[in-house]
Design an enzyme around this catalytic site. Sequence first.
Site, PDB file in Angstrom:
ATOM      1  N   SER A 155       6.494   6.774   1.859  1.00 19.50           N
ATOM      2  CA  SER A 155       7.025   6.335   2.802  1.00 19.50           C
ATOM      3  C   SER A 155       4.820   5.670   2.637  1.00 19.50           C
ATOM      4  O   SER A 155       4.339   5.059   3.008  1.00 19.50           O
ATOM      5  CB  SER A 155       6.627   5.803   4.834  1.00 19.50           C
ATOM      6  OG  SER A 155       5.593   7.188   4.560  1.00 19.50           O
ATOM      7  N   HIS A 176      12.722   1.931   1.341  1.00 15.81           N
ATOM      8  CA  HIS A 176      12.045   2.876   2.444  1.00 15.81           C
ATOM      9  C   HIS A 176      12.468   2.368   3.988  1.00 15.81           C
ATOM     10  O   HIS A 176      12.226   1.077   3.876  1.00 15.81           O
ATOM     11  CB  HIS A 176      10.526   2.484   2.409  1.00 15.81           C
ATOM     12  CG  HIS A 176       9.411   2.634   3.955  1.00 15.81           C
ATOM     13  ND1 HIS A 176       8.515   2.361   3.619  1.00 15.81           N
ATOM     14  CD2 HIS A 176       9.921   4.012   4.258  1.00 15.81           C
ATOM     15  CE1 HIS A 176       7.480   2.456   5.239  1.00 15.81           C
ATOM     16  NE2 HIS A 176       8.635   4.514   5.186  1.00 15.81           N
ATOM     17  N   ASN A 226       2.868  -0.232   5.586  1.00 18.96           N
ATOM     18  CA  ASN A 226       2.348   0.193   5.827  1.00 18.96           C
ATOM     19  C   ASN A 226       0.865  -0.097   5.751  1.00 18.96           C
ATOM     20  O   ASN A 226      -0.193   0.112   6.078  1.00 18.96           O
ATOM     21  CB  ASN A 226       2.869   1.976   5.103  1.00 18.96           C
ATOM     22  CG  ASN A 226       3.924   2.535   6.211  1.00 18.96           C
ATOM     23  OD1 ASN A 226       3.773   1.841   7.317  1.00 18.96           O
ATOM     24  ND2 ASN A 226       4.251   3.615   6.101  1.00 18.96           N
TER      25      ASN A 226
END
Length: 320
Positions: A155, A176, A226
């Site tokens: 990640s 992911h 993210n």
Amino acid sequence: MAFVTRQFVRSVSSSSTASASAKKIIIKHVTVIGGGLMGAGIAQLQRFSKVAAATGHTVMLVDQTEDILAKSRKGIEESLRKVAKKKFAENPKAGDEFVEKTLNSISTSTDAASVVHSTDLVVEAIVENLKMKNELFKRLDKFASEHTIFASNTSSLHITDIANATTRQDRFAGLHFFNPVPMMKLVEVIKTPMTSQKTTESLIDFSKALGKHPVSCKDTPGFIVNRLLVPYLMEAIRLHERGDASKEDIDTAMKLGAGYPMGPFELLDYVGLDTVKFIIDGWHEVDAKNPLFQPSPSLNKLVAENKVGKKTGEGYYKYK
């Protein structure tokens, strides 16, 4: 004329071969490295596959010890039984058959090198450590079939840095998944400058076959989610550190004003402060001048005190 004809036939034959070699790989046999929360979640996803029954999907789950694998298998079974209870509420027998059939399609091993020779896809979900990932993929690269695609579930690390440990950069990408894997629909498919279109399309098709919604992204820090989420969380911390607003008011404002299900501090504690610190520290090391990637004194202090959120009973908030 005969020469021209021969040249034309050769040209057509060559084009057909090139077209065939460019065909997407149909992923039927998957090896998942890492039997933790993410790895076990990915391993059981084949139960959702739209094509599993027809094509005979199989999964090999790999970890270092039989004890870890036993715990993983137990967790998978518990998850499957919860699904079966809802899905087959009026037919418990069918639910039991569903659980048994799915478990039978998941094999386990402690020797990754011995099982990757017959797999179409290797998905790595081990600890976020570049050296360990590089060592793993470098070793597996020697044993896997030429067509096998390698993918990392990282990640926070650059996919390119992991892919460079292998000789199959064109067959290497990021895949992911999000936690909890069985519930979260999104999958980020990360392509490096070397990842082939064939590899990207094969992984997108595979994700769709699992009932997921794939999105594609270049190999940029944090990918999509993210990259947007972590700076948002860090800015909430800085807002609080400056004394501009309390963490309670910041959480309330984002829930009521932006419609978010959780405020940033609630989410920080849920994700784990150690996880967020690991990500931001890694980005800061790569790009120290980026204001979005600056570390936080309060975050560093809480992690040093092992107050990393809900899993330890205290983070930015205290939990009973």
